[in-house]
Scaffold this active site. Structure first.
Site, PDB file in Angstrom:
ATOM      1  N   ASP A  69      36.825  40.049  40.063  1.00 43.81           N
ATOM      2  CA  ASP A  69      35.626  39.214  40.165  1.00 43.81           C
ATOM      3  C   ASP A  69      35.390  38.849  41.635  1.00 43.81           C
ATOM      4  OD1 ASP A  69      33.494  37.591  39.678  1.00 43.81           O
ATOM      5  OD2 ASP A  69      34.623  35.987  38.683  1.00 43.81           O
ATOM      6  N   HIS A 107      30.745  37.700  39.402  1.00 46.80           N
ATOM      7  CA  HIS A 107      29.926  37.112  38.332  1.00 46.80           C
ATOM      8  C   HIS A 107      28.686  36.399  38.866  1.00 46.80           C
ATOM      9  CE1 HIS A 107      32.316  33.354  39.115  1.00 46.80           C
ATOM     10  NE2 HIS A 107      31.143  32.807  38.851  1.00 46.80           N
ATOM     11  N   SER A 136      30.990  27.835  41.962  1.00 50.67           N
ATOM     12  CA  SER A 136      31.261  29.122  41.363  1.00 50.67           C
ATOM     13  C   SER A 136      31.070  30.178  42.457  1.00 50.67           C
ATOM     14  CB  SER A 136      30.232  29.320  40.238  1.00 50.67           C
ATOM     15  OG  SER A 136      30.648  30.303  39.373  1.00 50.67           O
TER      16      SER A 136
END
Ligand code: NAG
Ligand code: NAG
Length: 402
Positions: free
Chosen positions: A250, A182, A348
């Site tokens: 991911d 992502h 992240s």
């Protein structure tokens, strides 16, 4: 007790031993000398002449033996060589072979690279990855200058020509950074027009360059300048579907434009290649998450922070997220959610790290990649979801090129 015993043993064993000159200087991280509380590096005794000398003396004093014993900071079991070659000692700064000194500040700058970088398709062997400093402080959220040296920041170029750090990653060898899918493919990135520009390594405080700390002795230690390296290739997992609700697969790799040399502040984390780490479900394990808290929306901290999170029972986590029609499977791990802050500390795309004991050393493996978490971040009772790296080790290895 263990260390003392070991050195007594070493002592006897070394009486007739002939040292083989150590090739490149290899360090197991920072340490503090027991006697004078000086800052040092944990290195092979052969690289620390003032202690190595003692080994050559035929009749040592009890003080010399004690000094040797107090100086031992580990045993490098990755070497096949004799015991003497494997002994690690805490060698104070200034007593090592040619430490660098910054001309302007007089501070000791550790910018030696330990080895010539290996090609991009080689994973570092145990002993060269996942290692940081001997005197790691457990607890607290502040990191020291040298903690988690594999942490990478992804630098994006914005339409305004500004740059921002909006994802994290982890260096896994001299050429590749592991991150989340992502971070490279999402509607948010597309809409905002952000382009991944480069990867920053060797960073600690994003507001200073270089990063320096002043120790109790008033001596300043500075890390070498961070490095920004452009990205040559972005490799998102083929099955990753951007913006999918489940965020399966991911995971992504970034191939850097150049090989990086490892230093105390730039070092890879280990991939969970071996069966024991690859197949572990890690339930109830305490793991570390570190980073600047960078997300698509900014970064709340200028310095690298860390937090310990606990891995959830997988079924419990599935049940939790099922409420929102989110289906987790074994390719994901859940951790954290017990404290208010915990899931916000990491980046992240950054690593979920599991410390393991290999020989006498703590070696970190990347168990997960930060995928998603509750909004608002740090919601009590809601764990963060991580891509389980063990499921993707073969995928990663297949993508590595020289
Ligand atoms: C100790 O002895 C070995 C073998 O003779 C030699 O190679 C080494 O340089 C000596 N070390 C020191 C610090 O004098
Ligand atoms: C998890 O689900 C994805 C998507 O359905 C699938 O491709 C993958 O093989 C599953 N992994 C495991 C370990 O069950």
């Amino acid at each position: 007790m263990m260390a003392v015993l070991m050195l007594q043993l070493l002592w006897i064993a070394s009486m007739g031993a002939i040292g083989i000159a150590a090739a490149a200087q290899f360090s197991y991280g920072n340490c503090e000398t027991k006697v004078n509380k000086e800052r040092g590096l944990c290195i092979h005794i052969r690289d620390c002449p003032f202690l190595d000398e003692i080994l050559n003396i035929t009749k040592t004093t009890p003080e010399q033996r004690q000094l040797l014993s107090d100086s031992q900071c580990g045993l490098d079991n990755t070497r096949q060589s004799g015991l003497v070659q494997r002994i690690l000692v805490c060698c104070p700064d200034g007593k090592r072979v040619s430490p660098g000194t910054d001309k302007a500040t007089g501070a000791v700058v550790e910018n030696r690279s330990e080895d010539d970088p290996e090609p991009g398709n080689v994973l570092p062997s145990i002993g060269k990855c996942g290692i940081m400093f001997a005197n790691r402080i457990i607890g607290g959220t502040k990191t020291q200058l040298f903690e988690f040296p594999w942490m990478a920041l992804l630098k994006y170029k914005k339409p305004s020509n500004d740059f921002g750090f909006n994802c994290g990653g982890a260096l896994i060898n001299s050429r590749y950074v592991l991150t989340a899918g992502h971070c490279l493919a999402s509607s948010k990135l597309e809409k905002s027009g952000w382009e991944l520009h480069s990867v920053r390594l060797g960073e600690w405080d994003t507001s200073t360059a270089p990063d320096c700390v002043t120790e109790l002795s008033k001596k300043q230690t500075c890390a070498p300048m961070h490095i920004d390296i452009e990205v040559e290739k972005r490799i998102v997992h083929e099955l990753y579907v951007a913006n999918s609700i489940d965020q399966m697969h991911d995971i992504a790799l970034l191939r850097l434009k150049e090989l990086v040399s490892f230093t105390e502040y730039v070092k890879p984390i280990c991939l969970p290649v071996g069966d024991a780490v690859r197949n572990n479900n890690f339930e109830d394990y305490a793991m570390d998450v570190a980073g600047w808290g960078v997300t698509e929306d900014g970064n709340p901290s200028t310095t690298k922070l860390k937090i310990t999170v606990e891995v959830w029972n997988h079924k419990k986590c599935q049940d939790k997220y099922r409420v929102y029609q989110m289906h987790l499977n074994g390719s994901q791990l859940c951790a954290g959610g017990k404290n208010q802050i915990d899931t916000c500390q990491g980046d992240s795309g950054g690593p979920l790290m599991v410390p393991t004991n290999v020989g006498q050393h703590e070696v970190f493996f990347v168990a997960g990649v930060t995928s998603y978490g509750p909004v608002p971040c740090g919601l009590q009772g809601w764990p963060g979801v991580y891509t389980r790296v063990g499921n993707f080790v073969d995928w990663v290895i297949n993508k590595l090129e020289a």
